[in-house]
Design a protein around this motif. Structure first.
Motif, short mmCIF file in Angstrom:
data_model
loop_
_atom_site.label_atom_id
_atom_site.label_comp_id
_atom_site.label_asym_id
_atom_site.label_seq_id
_atom_site.Cartn_x
_atom_site.Cartn_y
_atom_site.Cartn_z
N LYS A 166 0.84 -1.24 -0.13
CA LYS A 166 0.15 0.09 -0.07
C LYS A 166 0.88 1.18 0.12
O LYS A 166 0.69 2.20 -0.68
CB LYS A 166 -0.97 0.01 1.07
N ALA A 167 1.92 1.45 0.92
CA ALA A 167 2.87 2.31 0.86
C ALA A 167 3.49 2.46 -0.55
O ALA A 167 3.53 3.77 -0.87
CB ALA A 167 3.88 2.18 1.80
N HIS A 168 3.74 1.66 -1.38
CA HIS A 168 4.45 1.74 -2.40
C HIS A 168 3.56 2.23 -3.49
O HIS A 168 3.69 3.05 -4.42
CB HIS A 168 5.04 0.38 -2.96
N THR A 169 2.24 1.73 -3.32
CA THR A 169 1.34 2.25 -4.26
C THR A 169 0.86 3.82 -3.94
O THR A 169 0.67 4.43 -4.94
CB THR A 169 -0.23 1.40 -3.98
N ALA A 228 5.23 3.54 -6.92
CA ALA A 228 6.19 2.51 -7.41
C ALA A 228 5.10 1.09 -7.45
O ALA A 228 5.22 0.25 -6.74
CB ALA A 228 7.10 2.12 -6.06
N THR A 229 4.63 0.98 -8.72
CA THR A 229 3.61 0.04 -9.02
C THR A 229 4.42 -1.45 -9.01
O THR A 229 3.78 -2.37 -8.32
CB THR A 229 2.94 0.07 -10.37
N ASP A 230 5.57 -1.56 -9.59
CA ASP A 230 6.21 -3.01 -9.58
C ASP A 230 6.30 -3.40 -8.09
O ASP A 230 6.21 -4.71 -7.79
CB ASP A 230 7.48 -2.86 -10.22
N GLN A 231 7.02 -2.38 -7.32
CA GLN A 231 7.21 -2.97 -5.88
C GLN A 231 6.15 -3.24 -5.07
O GLN A 231 5.96 -4.21 -4.54
CB GLN A 231 8.10 -1.93 -5.26
N ALA A 232 4.99 -2.28 -5.55
CA ALA A 232 3.84 -2.50 -4.67
C ALA A 232 3.16 -4.23 -5.00
O ALA A 232 2.98 -4.70 -4.03
CB ALA A 232 2.81 -1.58 -4.88
N GLU A 273 -7.41 -8.00 -4.95
CA GLU A 273 -8.12 -6.84 -5.75
C GLU A 273 -7.16 -5.73 -5.89
O GLU A 273 -7.23 -4.90 -6.92
CB GLU A 273 -9.47 -6.36 -4.92
N MET A 274 -6.45 -5.42 -5.05
CA MET A 274 -5.34 -4.20 -5.04
C MET A 274 -4.60 -4.60 -6.26
O MET A 274 -4.13 -3.70 -6.95
CB MET A 274 -4.62 -4.10 -3.95
N ILE A 275 -4.11 -5.98 -6.34
CA ILE A 275 -3.17 -6.24 -7.54
C ILE A 275 -3.90 -6.00 -8.79
O ILE A 275 -3.26 -5.33 -9.68
CB ILE A 275 -2.77 -7.67 -7.31
N ALA A 276 -5.14 -6.53 -8.92
CA ALA A 276 -5.85 -6.50 -10.15
C ALA A 276 -5.98 -4.91 -10.52
O ALA A 276 -5.76 -4.28 -11.76
CB ALA A 276 -7.32 -6.84 -10.07
#
Length: 681
Positions: free
Chosen positions: A638-641, A645-649, A674-677
């Motif tokens: 969530k913090a990376h999002t 930083a999408t890839d790290q998230a 769901e967050m990944i999608a």
């Protein structure tokens, strides 16, 4: 394969499947004909191999006076006749129905590849070198369809077959989805055309014995089970009866050994045999019964059924009941003792394991999760059996685990039972404690009015006992319930009362706990100075007591009060102090929990939050706190999002998702998915 064997519970439809499959195979041209025999393997006089061979030879056209007397010679002639047919290009399907052992059918094996032998048995015939097919009960939809089909076959105009509603589903469930029971239920409906499906289901619910009810005059579930039971060796029959005493839906090997009072290897052999007889199922080293088999075993255990028809004296009945009572109590004590050992591994201040104990939190939680239905059921079973001490004690033991997992419905159930059991036994202190625990559980599910009534009952009892210390604990709980129900001013009064009582009682630990909650009440009322003072005083007391874990919690409370007061630097300093305290105790779980709390400060940058969470993830791994580790990984995602930083998230979300799935935490896994999608869309 030349041989196939269909195994399954009595009444599951083995013969029907064999006959239907045989007709279909012949119609399709796979065979030129068939031989069929019912071996009556579970009757008092089963068909012997020689008798079966004689019947088959006659069916093959061999004259009576030509059939040899010796069994081995009959078997040789049988194979010769089959070989002759094979030489003519003809193949037969041979059906040996209702065999009780491999020996009963071994001489019926065809010697030529043109023929096939299909066996049905209530046992798994593992020594035959055959293709083994285990037939289970129907799925709910198929069970309902069987009911409807049976009604329509008898009367195509029967409107009950096409009516919508839950009656069919309920009746199928009450029949355990067992075809024999479903056919009997359909027959009962056919015999009484004015009765609805729902009415029959209700009769089955209220029947004193489902097994006695499931009898249409020609077929009976109980009689079918009797045939299997009669063939059991005495020690196997005894364990089947004892297993009905288990309070949950399945049982582990250790508990079964305690129940039987026999060594583990010996009990495993008997369990394996009962599985082979399809009287038990085994999944992941846990043994269970079909619902109707459990009813049958329960009736056996209580002397309602006596399939062996042996005369039983009143004295013998009493002796059996006494021994079963001992076995039942031994099992309940086993669950209580082992649960206490497991729950001791859950606390952040857990002691070092002793030999034979659970090695750590993961192992303890796994056992508690497996045994939860048995443990909660044991509280009720102990109370019903008059073992009030076990019922009350086990409910207290389970408190930490059930709150840890959030199983508050279970906690409400066991504490309600504990209140009743303690009252019946006159244990006022235990009853007061149970009412207090019930108040906490009800508060957690927002049933506040009921919670306050439970707390009031606890207060009355503790007051009558002159136990001010426990009264203070109750007021602390009342304060939390008032806060959560949106009454901060009243909560403040309750927590002040709790602090006052604990100061007078000179109980520093409970005083500090009440001060921590008092700080939260002040925060709700935006009295930040008082909130900080209360939290700091709590932290000081916990430090004095050497309780670094709760000191860290109090300092985190102070940090949030300082943050709300507009003092971010002081808030971060309080968090650093909390971490120092957490690490002082050398418990990585305390450290992980404190780091997770610190990561929730509002004014942290994404990188600062990630730093806290990465440390929390490492500490969780060290503590073997797998679920907490997954939560930390999800937080990092969530913090990376938040910082783009999408890839790290995604990387961290995927790791969290995998752990949640391995733990069987489907809701958490779905949330992460769901967050990944969303990130990948």
């Amino acid at each position: 394969m030349l041989v196939a064997s269909i195994g399954g519970l009595a009444g599951v439809g083995k013969t029907a499947l064999a006959v239907t499959a045989g007709h279909a195979a012949i119609k399709a041209g796979y065979f030129d004909g068939s031989l069929f025999i019912d071996l009556h393997g579970y009757d008092e006089r089963p068909v012997q191999a020689g008798q079966a061979l004689e019947a088959f030879l006659r069916a093959l056209g061999v004259a009576h006076d030509v059939i040899p007397a010796a069994v081995e010679e009959r078997a040789a002639l049988y194979r010769s006749e089959l070989a002759t047919l094979a030489g003519q290009g003809r193949g037969l399907l041979i059906v040996a129905d209702n065999a009780s052992s491999a020996d009963q059918v071994r001489l019926l094996l065809p010697g030529d590849g043109a023929h096939r032998l299909l066996i049905t048995s209530r046992h798994t015939l593992a020594t035959l070198n055959a293709r083994l097919l285990d037939l289970g009960v129907l799925d709910p939809q198929a069970a309902v369809e069987l009911l409807r089909h049976a009604l329509l076959m008898a009367d195509p105009t029967d409107r009950r077959a096409t009516q919508a509603g839950a009656g069919h589903e309920e009746l199928a469930s009450l029949c355990g989805y067992l075809p024999l029971a479903l056919h009997i239920s359909a027959a009962l409906l056919i015999l009484e055309a004015c009765q609805t499906v729902t009415e029959l289901a209700q009769e089955l619910v209220t029947a004193q014995s489902r097994l006695s009810f499931l009898d249409d005059g020609d077929r009976a579930v109980c009689a079918s089970f009797d045939l299997s039971y009669r063939r059991l060796p005495p020690d196997h029959a005894e364990l089947l009866r004892l297993l009905a005493l288990n309070p949950g839906p399945d049982i582990g090997l250790g508990a079964a050994a305690v129940l039987a009072d026999r060594p583990l290897p010996a009990v495993r052999v008997v369990l394996r045999s009962l599985v082979q007889a399809h009287l038990l199922d085994c999944v992941n080293q846990r043994w269970s019964m079909h619902d109707l088999v459990r009813d049958y075993a329960t009736e056996l255990a209580h002397g309602v059924s006596n399939p062996l028809q042996h005369p039983v004296t009143e004295g013998a009945c009493q002796e059996v009941a006494t021994e079963q009572g001992r076995s039942h109590r031994r099992l309940l004590e086993h669950y209580a003792t082992t649960a206490a050992s497991a729950c001791a591994r859950l606390g952040v201040q857990a002691a070092a394991p002793t030999p034979g104990d659970f090695a750590g939190q993961e192992e303890a939680l796994a056992w508690l999760d497996d045994e939860r239905p048995n443990l909660t059921g044991s509280v009720t079973a102990a109370a019903d059996a008059g073992h009030h001490g076990i019922a009350v004690h086990l409910s207290v033991i389970l408190y930490d685990y059930l709150t840890w997992r959030g199983y508050y419905d279970d906690l409400i159930s066991v504490t309600t039972t504990a209140c009743r059991s303690a009252h019946q036994s006159g244990a006022l202190a235990a009853e007061a404690g149970a009412w207090n625990n019930l108040g906490i559980a009800l508060s957690e599910v927002s049933r506040y009015e009921e919670a306050f009534r439970a707390y009031d009952r606890a207060l009355d009892l503790f007051t009558s006992l002159g136990n001010d210390n426990e009264r203070g604990k109750v007021f602390n709980g009342i304060g939390l319930a008032l806060r959560n129900s949106g009454k901060p001013a009243e909560a403040l009064k309750a927590h002040r009362e709790a602090v006052s009582i604990q100061r007078a009682a000179d109980d520093l630990r409970e005083q500090a706990a009440a001060l921590t909650n008092l700080s939260l009440a002040y925060q709700d009322l935006e009295d930040h100075a008082e909130a900080c003072a209360a939290a700091e005083e709590a932290a000081s007391i916990f430090q004095q007591l050497g309780d670094s874990a709760n000191e860290a919690t109090a300092l985190c409370t102070a940090a949030f009060a300082l943050q709300a007061w507009g003092k971010p630097e002081e808030a971060r300093a309080a968090c650093r102090r909390a971490l120092t305290s957490a690490r002082l105790g050398g418990n990585p779980l305390v450290e992980a929990l404190t780091l997770m709390t610190c990561s929730q400060l509002d004014d942290l940058t994404a990188q600062q939050q990630i730093e806290y969470l990465m440390q929390a993830e490492a500490a969780s791994e060290q503590a073997n706190a797998t679920e907490l580790r997954a939560e930390a990984l999800s937080g990092i995602g969530k913090a990376h999002t938040a910082e783009g930083a999408t890839d790290q998230a995604v990387t961290h979300f995927l790791r969290a998702q995998r752990i949640f799935e391995e733990l069987g935490l489907t809701e958490q896994a779905a949330e992460v998915s769901e967050m990944i999608a969303a990130l990948q869309s």
